[in-house]
Design an enzyme around this catalytic site. Structure first.
Site: not given
Ligand code: IMP
Ligand code: MG
Length: 179
Positions: A43, A98-99, A102, A130, A151, A158, A164
């Site tokens: 990402g 990181e992208d 979340d 977020k 999202f 993605d 992407r």
């Molecule tokens: P976390 O472990 O829940 O913080 O997840 C982070 C990962 O979830 C990111 O690196 C993304 O790959 C994916 N992700 C979370 N929210 C989104 C979104 O709104 N769009 C796309 N990917 C997301």
């Molecule tokens: Mg992803």
């Protein structure tokens, strides 16, 4: 692809402004050091490519890949290391690129893993944050923009491996990820 989007959230030009700002801050904060930018695949690749060129001090790059099991729009918290760094990081300053931050599960796993190797420091640079969705406390020293609980796709992000390649960030229609 465009018909799957609710709105365009950040244009390519707006993204460039955000990334340039992050690059400037990192360049100031790490002056005199040679940090390693650690890109989390896949990402963050588009963000990484722009961010590294916005950093004006000497730096190195490396890549890491993790996977998490769960539905396509959410992580389960079970994270697995798929590709490790190529080089040793002991005594080095790391910036995890990181992208989007979340729940925080992915980054808290990565930080634990990297801290165990005794780097000089570890900080997070995320393009998007977020905060409303956080389940574990993870703080990003550098965050490009806060986004609400929607999202988003494009600029590397993605849904089910697609979108992407969009040069901007769009909000994905709920009907796409709610089936
Ligand atoms: P976390 O472990 O829940 O913080 O997840 C982070 C990962 O979830 C990111 O690196 C993304 O790959 C994916 N992700 C979370 N929210 C989104 C979104 O709104 N769009 C796309 N990917 C997301
Ligand atoms: Mg992803």
């Amino acid at each position: 692809m465009l018909k799957d989007l609710e709105t365009v959230y950040y244009s390519a030009e707006q993204l460039q402004e955000i990334v340039q700002g992050l690059g400037r801050r990192i360049s100031e904060d790490y002056a005199g050091k040679t940090p390693i930018l650690v890109s989390i695949l896949k990402g963050s690749v588009v963000f990484m490519a722009d961010l590294m060129r916005a950093v004006t001090i000497p730096c190195e790059i490396d890549f890491m890949a993790v996977s998490s099991y769960g539905s396509k729009a959410e992580t389960s918290g079970v994270v697995k290391l798929e590709k490790d760094l190529d080089r040793k990081i002991e005594g080095r300053h790391l910036i995890i690129v990181e992208d989007i931050l979340d729940s925080g599960m992915t980054l808290s796993y990565i930080i634990q893993l990297l801290e165990a190797r005794h780097p000089a420091s570890v900080r997070i640079c995320t393009l998007f944050d977020k905060p409303a969705r956080r389940q574990v406390p993870v703080h990003a020293a550098y965050a490009g923009a806060e986004v609400p609980d929607e999202f988003i796709v494009g600029y590397g992000l993605d849904y089910n491996e697609q979108y992407r390649n969009l040069p901007f960030i769009g909000v994905l229609k709920r009907e796409i990820y709610n089936g």
